[in-house]
Write an enzyme that holds these catalytic residues in place. Structure first.
Site, PDB file in Angstrom:
ATOM      1  N   ASP A  40      -7.686  81.482  18.769  1.00 20.73           N
ATOM      2  CA  ASP A  40      -6.447  81.771  17.924  1.00 20.73           C
ATOM      3  C   ASP A  40      -5.783  82.072  19.470  1.00 20.73           C
ATOM      4  O   ASP A  40      -5.475  81.891  20.369  1.00 20.73           O
ATOM      5  CB  ASP A  40      -7.345  83.883  19.151  1.00 20.73           C
ATOM      6  N   HIS A  53      -2.989  85.595  15.925  1.00 28.97           N
ATOM      7  CA  HIS A  53      -3.238  86.581  14.986  1.00 28.97           C
ATOM      8  C   HIS A  53      -1.942  87.268  15.248  1.00 28.97           C
ATOM      9  O   HIS A  53      -1.907  87.671  14.385  1.00 28.97           O
ATOM     10  CB  HIS A  53      -4.441  87.442  15.824  1.00 28.97           C
ATOM     11  N   GLY A 105      86.952  30.978  56.042  1.00 21.60           N
ATOM     12  CA  GLY A 105      85.721  30.151  55.559  1.00 21.60           C
ATOM     13  C   GLY A 105      85.216  29.485  55.872  1.00 21.60           C
ATOM     14  O   GLY A 105      85.362  28.830  57.279  1.00 21.60           O
ATOM     15  N   SER A 153      -1.868  91.432  22.856  1.00 21.91           N
ATOM     16  CA  SER A 153      -2.790  90.358  22.221  1.00 21.91           C
ATOM     17  C   SER A 153      -1.270  89.304  22.483  1.00 21.91           C
ATOM     18  O   SER A 153       0.373  89.319  22.142  1.00 21.91           O
ATOM     19  CB  SER A 153      -2.473  90.231  20.281  1.00 21.91           C
TER      20      SER A 153
HETATM   21  N1  ARG Z   1      -6.270  92.503  18.811  1.00 20.38           N
HETATM   22  C1  ARG Z   1      -5.501  93.666  19.723  1.00 20.38           C
HETATM   23  C2  ARG Z   1      -3.890  92.785  20.033  1.00 20.38           C
HETATM   24  O1  ARG Z   1      -3.072  92.418  18.824  1.00 20.38           O
HETATM   25  C3  ARG Z   1      -5.902  92.975  21.785  1.00 20.38           C
HETATM   26  C4  ARG Z   1      -6.902  93.865  21.814  1.00 20.38           C
HETATM   27  C5  ARG Z   1      -7.571  93.799  22.978  1.00 20.38           C
HETATM   28  N2  ARG Z   1      -9.061  94.458  23.049  1.00 20.38           N
HETATM   29  C6  ARG Z   1      -9.152  94.849  24.285  1.00 20.38           C
HETATM   30  N3  ARG Z   1     -10.174  96.154  24.013  1.00 20.38           N
HETATM   31  N4  ARG Z   1      -9.195  93.727  25.009  1.00 20.38           N
HETATM   32  O2  ARG Z   1      -3.510  93.765  20.502  1.00 20.38           O
END
Ligand code: ARG
Length: 679
Positions: free
Chosen positions: A521, A472, A154, A622
């Site tokens: 309506d 309606h 060594g 309607s």
């Molecule tokens: N008020 C109807 C319903 O509840 C619609 C009528 C429409 N009538 C007509 N002659 N244009 O269906």
């Protein structure tokens, strides 16, 4: 000492006593026989080498020693192939020197003869010995940086006067580390200054004074720290201060003096490598009072100065897009403390808008929402996931300095995906007759919805959560849940989308006096949840509130109401019917029928009427839509102009129907929906 070296001398020979002796070919000296072979190997101990000295060599001579040969390997690699006859002198001169192992390595002899000897050969004989390897002389890799001492097996290192051997037992270093804490002035120089500094120095000088003071360093003109040709430091001086590390310094230019450290506690380090002769450095240090510096990042201090005295108060204004104290402040006052720091000290951090809240409508999404950046001035991009929606306004938003996302044109608040309206995907190409109507194809009137109860009627989809119908049809039913059907033409279809109402809003002006008055309506139906728009279920557009109506304009009315095929015109149709009819003149609209109780039906400006010989809407229609332009025309989009409202019973064959004039209700519809949505 004598005993120790004796032991060292004896140790390798006692342990490896077999490691000297003769090695000979088989049958030596009488001669080896055909097909003789031998395989001999010995290894040297650590710090030693093994050598063989051949004193005799007589083998058959061939060109490449291919018949009889002795091969010598050192650590597995071939160092000699021997054959033929060689004189002792030649053996000593050329053959023996390479027959040597590396320190601690092995030598191997492989001897073989073949059958073809015509003459007898005596073979070979050699003496092998181990000998000490002199690392100091022969090993360029010995690691002593100063003195090297070889001993058997060594070596060890030692150092010149003034140096000591480092922990690694090879490197000589100087002791130059000093703790000068408490001293307010003094001198620090590289080891042996003004002589050349020591090799392998690793000096650390610690300075520490009272907190309100700072250390000030003055370097002497003479400065010489080793540097290479590229101005990189070979040896180096660094100064660790509280604000950060200064340096490394080297070359012949001293650091600027005086050097203000702005710290009361510093550490000066000096490191040299094993070579070179340079002078080094010298400095004296003293103290002075601390000052404050304008160190608050991303901000401006007023008044603006390179440093400030204790007690001085300044205003910190964060840069645009940065805020302090978790976003609460953009500006604050701070005072220089005797410790050289500011109190209070809030860093000004960049504004983070965070990911925008998109709301419940999953249609609106962020492009690559996973790796969005949301910091000041970062941009994000929106898109609508469905083709039945379009993004309103700009799709790109930027995080502004107040932490809000604003569109590129400066609008706050999130963008919106709004429904594409009035554009059926299925083309309507032929005209036909509800009374005098024609079957609609699936997707031809995708906004048409069907109400079966409390009475049969229609409704029209105006967005993904709202429909309009006639008041309606659903009056008196406001408190209940209405069931609507969409995406169908067959009223008995079982694959229709069923939509449940959440709220029914009848127009407040609807008088509920069907006997004579259908004024106002109209009603709105809010769904429990958004519908999934698709090719068969799409909303219609609402007209402008001042669109106006022109006599004879052809529109399309649709519904599952009674048809001409039903003799008494009472029964409703199984399949969705539509018919194109013209808008009638005001005078014929005003010409209203009288009721059975002899009252004249009331016509108002909230109505229009339409129809043509053989073509009309009927009971059951309607609430359904009258749209313009009429369906067969290619011009889109289509608008909801009227809602089927009233007329004479179809069996009367008056072919005139009255419709709610939707354009009068645009404001009401929008206000009502908005009010519901902001609730
Ligand atoms: N008020 C109807 C319903 O509840 C619609 C009528 C429409 N009538 C007509 N002659 N244009 O269906």
């Amino acid at each position: 000492m004598l005993r120790l070296s004796l032991l060292l001398l004896l140790l390798p020979y006692s342990t490896y006593s077999v490691l000297l002796g003769w090695v000979e070919s088989p049958g030596y000296p009488m001669g080896y026989s055909p097909y003789a072979s031998m395989n001999w190997s010995r290894c040297a101990p650590r710090g030693h080498t093994l050598s063989i000295r051949l004193i005799h060599l007589d083998l058959e001579e061939t060109q490449n020693c291919e018949n009889d040969a002795v091969k010598v390997f050192s650590n597995g690699s071939l160092v000699a192939v021997l054959c033929g006859k060689k004189e002792y002198k030649e053996l000593q001169k050329t053959v023996n020197p390479p027959l040597l192992s590396s320190p601690g390595g092995c030598l191997t002899l492989l001897f073989h003869s073949d059958y073809s000897n015509t003459k007898r050969h005596t073979g070979f004989r050699g003496f092998y010995t181990v000998q000490d390897f002199d690392e100091c002389q022969d090993d360029p890799n010995n690691e002593c940086t100063q003195f090297c001492h070889n001993f058997i097996g060594g070596y060890h290192c030692s150092c010149r006067h003034g140096y000591y051997l480092a922990k690694n037992k090879h490197t000589c270093t100087v002791s130059c580390t000093e703790d000068l804490s408490g001293l307010k002035k003094g001198v620090i120089s590289s080891p042996s200054w003004p002589g050349t500094y020591a090799e392998n120095a690793n000096c650390q000088y610690t300075l520490s004074v009272e907190e309100h003071l700072q250390l000030e360093l003055h370097f002497s003109e003479t400065f010489d720290v080793e540097q290479n040709n590229d101005s990189q430091c070979i040896d180096e001086l660094t100064i660790e201060t509280h604000p950060g590390t200064l340096g490394p310094f080297c070359g012949n230019k001293p650091p600027p003096s005086p050097l203000l450290t702005h710290s009361h506690h510093i550490q000066i380090r000096f490191m040299s490598d094993g070579f070179g002769s340079n002078k080094g450095f010298s400095l004296h240090f003293k103290t002075r009072g601390k000052v404050c510096r304008p160190v608050i990042s991303n901000s401006i201090m007023t008044p603006q100065k390179p440093d400030y005295h204790r007690g001085q108060t300044v205003k910190v204004t964060c840069n645009v897009g940065y805020v302090a104290n978790s976003g609460l402040l953009t500006q604050y006052e701070t005072t220089c403390q005797s410790s050289g720091t500011w109190g209070p000290s809030y860093p000004c951090e960049i504004v983070d808008c965070g990911l925008p809240l998109i709301g419940d409508n999953s249609i609106l999404q962020l492009v690559d929402s996973a790796d969005q950046k949301t910091k000041y001035n970062d941009q994000i991009q929106f898109y609508c996931t469905s083709k039945y929606y379009k993004l309103e306004g700009n799709d790109t938003y930027t995080c502004n300095a107040s932490g809000e996302w604003v569109s590129v044109d400066g609008k706050e608040g999130m963008p919106k995906c709004t429904e594409v309206c009035g554009m059926p995907e299925v083309d309507s190409s032929s005209s036909g007759r509800i009374l005098g109507g024609k079957n609609a194809a699936l997707g031809e009137i995708p906004w048409q919805l069907l109400i079966k109860e409390p009475k049969r009627g229609g409704a029209t989809l105006i967005n993904d959560q709202w429909a309009v119908t006639a008041a309606h049809v659903i009056t008196g039913f406001e408190e209940s849940t209405l069931k609507l059907f969409g995406g169908l033409v067959d009223g008995m279809s079982s694959s229709a989308s069923v939509i449940y109402s959440e709220k029914i809003i009848i127009h407040p002006g609807y008088a509920n006096n069907e006997e004579i008055n259908f004024n106002n309506d109209i009603a709105l139906i809010k769904f429990k949840s958004r519908v999934n728009l698709g090719p068969n279920l799409l909303p219609i557009c609402l007209p402008e509130s001042n669109r106006g109506l022109v006599e004879n304009e052809q529109g399309t009315v649709s519904g599952w109401g009674a048809t001409i095929e039903n003799k008494r015109l009472k029964q409703s149709s199984r399949f969705l019917q539509y018919v194109h009819i013209p808008v009638m003149s005001l005078s014929s609209c005003r010409d209203t029928p009288t009721t059975s109780s002899n009252k004249k039906m009331i016509f108002t400006d909230n109505m229009f009427c339409a129809g043509e010989t053989g073509k009309d809407s009927c009971p059951g229609d309607s609430g359904g839509p009258f749209v313009l332009p009429m369906l067969s025309s290619d011009e889109g989009p289509h608008y909801l102009i009227g809602i089927v409202s009233w007329g004479l019973p179809c069996k009367d064959r008056s072919y005139k129907g009255w419709y709610t004039k939707v354009e009068n209700y645009i404001d009401w519809i929008q206000r009502t929906i908005e009010a519901e949505e902001t609730q």
